[in-house]
Design a protein around this motif. Sequence first.
Motif, short mmCIF file in Angstrom:
data_model
loop_
_atom_site.label_atom_id
_atom_site.label_comp_id
_atom_site.label_asym_id
_atom_site.label_seq_id
_atom_site.Cartn_x
_atom_site.Cartn_y
_atom_site.Cartn_z
N CYS A 119 17.70 59.75 39.63
CA CYS A 119 18.84 58.97 40.48
C CYS A 119 20.17 58.81 39.75
N GLY A 120 20.09 58.98 38.42
CA GLY A 120 21.16 58.77 37.78
C GLY A 120 21.57 57.28 37.84
N MET A 121 20.92 56.57 37.75
CA MET A 121 21.07 55.06 37.62
C MET A 121 21.88 54.39 36.41
N LEU A 122 22.79 53.60 36.79
CA LEU A 122 23.68 52.96 35.41
C LEU A 122 23.61 51.52 35.78
N TYR A 123 23.13 50.83 34.63
CA TYR A 123 22.93 49.59 34.64
C TYR A 123 24.06 48.94 33.46
N VAL A 124 24.92 48.13 34.10
CA VAL A 124 26.17 47.47 33.44
C VAL A 124 25.72 45.92 33.20
N ASP A 125 25.55 45.49 32.21
CA ASP A 125 25.38 44.23 32.01
C ASP A 125 26.62 43.24 32.10
N ASP A 126 26.53 41.88 32.67
CA ASP A 126 27.68 40.94 32.54
C ASP A 126 28.42 40.82 31.15
N LYS A 127 27.60 40.89 30.36
CA LYS A 127 28.29 40.61 28.77
C LYS A 127 29.42 41.77 28.57
N ASN A 128 29.09 42.86 29.42
CA ASN A 128 29.92 44.05 28.87
C ASN A 128 31.35 44.08 29.71
N LEU A 129 31.29 43.59 30.98
CA LEU A 129 32.23 43.17 31.95
C LEU A 129 33.04 42.08 31.92
N GLY A 130 32.20 40.80 31.84
CA GLY A 130 32.96 39.76 31.92
C GLY A 130 33.69 39.39 32.91
N PRO A 131 34.31 38.38 33.31
CA PRO A 131 34.78 37.82 34.36
C PRO A 131 36.12 38.75 35.29
N GLY A 132 36.70 39.60 34.41
CA GLY A 132 37.97 40.39 34.89
C GLY A 132 37.50 41.18 36.31
N PRO A 133 36.56 42.01 36.39
CA PRO A 133 36.43 42.62 37.70
C PRO A 133 36.38 41.89 38.86
N TYR A 134 35.59 40.87 38.64
CA TYR A 134 35.42 39.72 39.95
C TYR A 134 36.80 39.27 40.14
N TYR A 135 37.50 38.70 39.04
CA TYR A 135 38.77 38.04 39.47
C TYR A 135 39.76 39.27 39.83
N ASP A 136 39.77 40.53 39.35
CA ASP A 136 40.53 41.60 40.09
C ASP A 136 40.25 41.60 41.70
N TRP A 137 39.14 41.61 41.87
CA TRP A 137 38.71 42.03 43.22
C TRP A 137 39.06 40.60 44.28
N TRP A 138 39.03 39.63 43.65
CA TRP A 138 39.36 38.25 44.14
C TRP A 138 41.01 38.20 44.68
N VAL A 139 41.61 38.62 43.62
CA VAL A 139 43.12 38.73 43.79
C VAL A 139 43.63 39.60 44.67
N ARG A 140 42.98 40.94 44.62
CA ARG A 140 43.46 41.80 45.70
C ARG A 140 43.04 41.72 47.07
N GLN A 141 42.19 40.47 47.39
CA GLN A 141 42.10 40.08 48.90
C GLN A 141 43.16 39.22 49.17
N LYS A 142 44.11 38.78 48.42
CA LYS A 142 45.30 37.82 48.64
C LYS A 142 46.32 38.76 49.44
N SER A 143 47.06 38.29 50.43
CA SER A 143 48.02 38.99 51.22
C SER A 143 49.38 39.25 50.79
N SER A 144 49.84 37.89 49.79
CA SER A 144 50.90 38.08 49.57
C SER A 144 51.17 38.88 48.20
N ASP A 145 52.09 39.52 47.80
CA ASP A 145 52.22 40.36 46.45
C ASP A 145 52.62 39.31 45.35
N LYS A 146 53.75 38.41 45.83
CA LYS A 146 53.97 37.39 44.81
C LYS A 146 53.02 36.67 44.30
#
Length: 138
Positions: free
Chosen positions: A30-57
């Motif tokens: 299946c070509g599975m890929l597992y990425v541990d939270d230790k390698n990612l950190g909180p950045g990807p979640y935070y980026d996703w959360w910020v992109r949900q905001k409607s105001s550019d400012k």
Amino acid sequence: GERIRLEKHCAMLFEVADLQYASPATVSRCGMLYVDDKNLGPGPYYDWWVRQKSSDKLRELLEDLYDKYIPPLISFIFEGRVGDQIGKPLSNYLPRQTMGTDSVVQLSRLFDSMFDEKTTAIEMVENIYVFCLTWSLG
């Protein structure tokens, strides 16, 4: 044991929490890929959360606040780092992830509950953010 044939233009993506029950054959086929939270950190979640905001400012301001506060706080709380000096990490009374992702999730949810894009002044963002940092990262 049945196979589902897909058209050439179709693809499927499955996201799993872990590979506890996956055999090596399943992973290789299946070509599975597992990425541990230790390698990612909180950045990807935070980026996703910020992109949900409607105001550019607001998005720009939240990104600046992340760079200003989150990495130094996570280094201090979980590793005991202050600049180049390494000390003792703060003691945890509650079980927490060592990368701070759960704390950043708490920060985002608390911020969303306190800040309304339509009614709250943009000048209050940093004040609310620091308050949320106090109660999420501690």
